[in-house]
Design an enzyme around this catalytic site. Structure first.
Site: not given
Length: 441
Positions: A312, A355
């Site tokens: 991420d 994300d």
């Protein structure tokens, strides 16, 4: 004895007239007078009934007893027979009075045979006309032609592509939709047997369809691909039906193709949307899970390593809060592009939410390869980022798990990669960690 008996019959006018009056054909014996005028000397009953002639019609010039249009046709044909000095045959169509109509149109079709009779000096003295009524036969032929014309109109009016083939599996006819959509006419396909609109991967299915049609079966609603003259693939819903000859034997088939290309594109688009992240265009969690299951099965057979990366964007919430969600979206798209460039062509990158991204890395020969890959990802992310004229520093934390015991499940691989990712965050972010049973346990 036979000759004498035959001669007696010929000398009996009553028997002669009885015979010709019972004939269905019309009999006209016409005398050619010295002044070249024509007059009837013998007419059977069907001949007299045709024009409403009586006994008073005999001996009079035929132009006086016949309708004008009929007279001119007959006179011309009689003169032709005399000139050629041999029998002639012709067909004609006449419109008769309502009293004599045998069909709804008042039209009679005739086939006439005119035989000139010459004397010993070579002068034509008589003309024998035998006229056969072809009305019923012609009306049947006309009806068949009307049906053919109607079928051809329907054949060429339908929007679906259609063609017929014979028992040798050669194309016989195609409709206008075929010519318009696929680009070939029937004569093109007949002349050049090398023309094929069947893709190689569809030929085996077509062979099966034809075998079923040969056995009298109608095959409906099968999705097929066909290649037009332009070369751009067209998708159809195909139906295949048998054709039979007049004896009931299989004589080929008829094929109808309904163009479903636009529908197919729409369905493919829906599938694409269902399996891809709308923001980045990369595969989503569902697509990733499908591929992971397939690669896990392959790994069992090949005994090669399989790895999953969970990664991420560090401090992504702060990026959204500082620059706004629009720039945050641009960061996600650029992040996906950079990571994709850093991995191998056959590696699989997906966005699974927010994300969060995952990478599927199949067919590894050794574990050290993932370390090299993780380094490349970190390096490509370290290059300068300018989003909407804003300089932004982007780093990523990466967790790595392996499928090498061939006994763990898909969710275990995800979980192990997530645990390793959590470890990377504990170590200050912007690094990668490999899952270790004892360390992460």
């Amino acid at each position: 004895m036979v000759e004498k008996y035959s001669l007696e019959i010929l000398n009996r006018p009553d028997l002669f007239y009885q015979l010709i009056n019972n004939m269905t054909d019309l009999v006209f014996l016409t005398k050619v007078n010295q002044d070249k005028s024509l007059s009837y000397v013998i007419l059977n009953k069907p001949a007299k009934d045709l024009y409403g002639l009586t006994n008073e019609s005999f001996g009079r010039p035929i132009e006086e007893v016949l309708p004008s249009n009929a007279y001119h046709i007959i006179k011309r044909k009689y003169e032709e027979a005399i000139e050629k000095k041999q029998p002639i045959k012709y067909e004609d169509m006449v419109i008769v009075s309502p009293l004599l109509q045998t069909n709804n149109h008042g039209i009679i079709y005739w086939e006439s045979t005119i035989t000139p009779v010459f004397n010993q000096d070579g002068v034509c003295t008589h003309l024998l006309a035998i006229v056969r009524n072809l009305t019923e036969q012609r009306e049947k032929e006309n009806e068949i032609q009307r049906i053919k014309d109607r079928l051809e109109l329907v054949w060429n009016s339908v929007a679906d592509v259609m063609f017929t083939f014979d028992k040798n599996e050669d194309i016989v006819s195609v409709n206008k939709a075929f010519e318009k959509l696929l680009g070939w006419k029937a004569e093109d396909l007949v002349k050049d047997k090398s023309i094929s609109f069947i893709p190689e991967d569809d030929k085996e299915d077509l062979r099966k369809f034809i075998e079923r049609v040969k056995n009298g079966e109608t095959v409906t609603s099968h999705e097929v691909k066909r290649i037009p003259k332009s070369g751009e693939m067209i998708y159809f819903l195909g139906s295949f039906s048998p054709l039979y000859d007049q004896n009931g034997d299989w004589d080929g088939g008829v094929v109808a193709y309904k163009n479903i290309t636009e529908r197919k594109k729409y369905e493919d688009k829906l599938k694409e949307l269902a399996l891809h992240d709308p923001l980045t265009g990369f595969p989503n969690r569902t697509y990733f899970s499908q591929c992971l299951k397939i690669e896990m099965e392959k790994a069992k057979l090949s005994k090669l390593l399989l790895s999953v990366f969970a990664l991420d964007i560090d401090h992504f919430k702060e990026i959204n809060d500082t620059y706004g969600h629009d720039i945050g979206d641009e960061v996600l798209k650029e992040f996906a592009k950079r990571v994709k460039r850093a991995i191998r062509k056959n590696d699989f990158l997906a966005r699974i939410g927010g994300d969060e991204f995952v990478i599927l890395i199949p067919e590894l020969t050794e574990k050290t390869k993932v370390v090299e890959m993780a380094d490349r990802i970190q390096q490509c992310l370290g290059d300068e980022w300018i989003i909407a004229n804003e300089k932004i520093k982007i780093t990523s934390s990466i967790g790595i798990s392996f499928y090498n015991q061939f006994d763990s499940e898909e969710k275990t691989l995800f979980k192990n990669a997530d645990l390793a990712l959590y470890e990377a965050k504990k170590k200050g972010r912007n690094n990668y960690q490999i899952y270790n049973d004892q360390k992460n346990g």
